[in-house]
Design an enzyme around this catalytic site. Structure first.
Site, short mmCIF file in Angstrom:
data_model
loop_
_atom_site.label_atom_id
_atom_site.label_comp_id
_atom_site.label_asym_id
_atom_site.label_seq_id
_atom_site.Cartn_x
_atom_site.Cartn_y
_atom_site.Cartn_z
N SER A 185 0.85 -1.19 0.00
CA SER A 185 0.00 0.00 0.00
C SER A 185 0.89 1.25 0.00
O SER A 185 1.86 1.33 0.76
CB SER A 185 -0.89 0.00 1.25
OG SER A 185 -1.68 1.17 1.31
N GLY A 222 2.54 3.05 -5.13
CA GLY A 222 2.32 3.73 -6.41
C GLY A 222 1.58 2.90 -7.44
O GLY A 222 1.59 3.24 -8.63
N LYS A 223 0.92 1.84 -6.99
CA LYS A 223 0.22 0.95 -7.93
C LYS A 223 -0.87 1.68 -8.70
O LYS A 223 -0.93 1.60 -9.94
CB LYS A 223 -0.39 -0.24 -7.18
CG LYS A 223 0.62 -1.12 -6.47
CD LYS A 223 -0.04 -2.30 -5.81
CE LYS A 223 -1.08 -1.89 -4.79
NZ LYS A 223 -0.53 -1.08 -3.67
N THR A 261 -1.32 4.88 -9.07
CA THR A 261 -0.73 5.95 -9.87
C THR A 261 -0.22 5.42 -11.20
O THR A 261 -0.48 5.99 -12.26
CB THR A 261 0.42 6.62 -9.09
OG1 THR A 261 -0.10 7.20 -7.90
CG2 THR A 261 1.08 7.71 -9.94
N ASN A 296 -10.52 -12.79 -3.20
CA ASN A 296 -10.48 -11.47 -3.82
C ASN A 296 -9.62 -11.51 -5.09
O ASN A 296 -10.02 -11.00 -6.15
CB ASN A 296 -9.92 -10.46 -2.82
CG ASN A 296 -9.80 -9.06 -3.39
OD1 ASN A 296 -10.75 -8.52 -3.95
ND2 ASN A 296 -8.62 -8.48 -3.26
N SER A 353 -2.28 -7.67 -3.61
CA SER A 353 -2.10 -9.12 -3.90
C SER A 353 -0.85 -9.66 -3.22
O SER A 353 0.12 -10.00 -3.88
CB SER A 353 -2.07 -9.37 -5.41
OG SER A 353 -1.29 -8.44 -6.12
#
Length: 207
Positions: free
Chosen positions: A39, A42-43, A45, A87, A111
């Protein structure tokens, strides 16, 4: 977690218009770009920047954001290990459908478990799963803390938070690794360019 059943009286229905025809129509090849990391790494973004860059090139993509999915498709799931697995499984199945439609599906989720990401990879044929690892140190992600989650986790108000009291298992053989340089992260444009360059080299941006 919802109960899953294995029905036996179901059959696969093929249609005359298939993946090759859809890819020809779009002049691109469907694939899944799976962005993983802590978390604050920058995923999201990168996902949005990549989608915008592809759009400017006339390429169709769709972003599956982990938080967004938990508002709908996965809103019945919590953050226990088995819920996290479900999920990712659901997201992988949806991503597979987008890729089959000929789109470049950009999945952006923490993940944390390697086996779950590998299961999603196994859903797709012909190396159409591109794993992008946002390799950012915990200290950097925590210093950003854009959602205030690390602060809550450190205070014990969130349990099972990845990187604090739940593990993150980094990829072993990812296709793309994005790193910081002395605490400075690449710009969104640079990160997106790195992924686009890979997609170009592998022939996904043409048919």
């Amino acid at each position: 977690m919802s109960t899953l059943s294995n029905s036996t009286n179901i059959f696969w229905q093929d249609c005359q218009v298939g993946r090759p025809e859809r890819q020809k129509l779009l002049n691109q090849k469907g694939c899944v770009v799976w962005i993983t990391g802590l978390s604050g790494s920058g995923k999201s973004t990168l996902a949005c920047s990549l989608s915008r860059e592809l759009y400017t090139r006339g390429k169709l993509s769709y972003v599956l954001d982990g938080d967004n999915l938990r508002h709908g498709l996965n809103k019945d799931l919590g953050f226990l290990p088995e819920d996290r697995t479900e999920n990712i499984r659901r997201t992988g199945e949806v991503a597979k459908l987008f890729a089959d439609a000929g789109l470049i599906c950009v999945a952006s989720l923490i993940s944390p478990y390697r086996r779950d990401r590998d299961s999603c990879r196994a859903m797709l044929p012909d190396a159409n799963f591109i794993e992008v690892y946002m390799n950012m140190p915990l200290e950097l992600c925590e210093s950003r803390d854009p959602k205030g989650l690390y602060k809550l986790a450190r205070a014990g108000k969130i349990k099972g938070f990845t990187g604090i009291d739940d593990p993150y298992e980094p990829p072993i053989n990812c296709e793309i690794e994005i790193k910081h340089d002395n605490g400075v992260c690449p710009t969104p444009t640079v990160m997106a360019g790195q992924v686009v360059t890979y997609l170009e080299k592998k022939g996904f941006l043409e048919h």
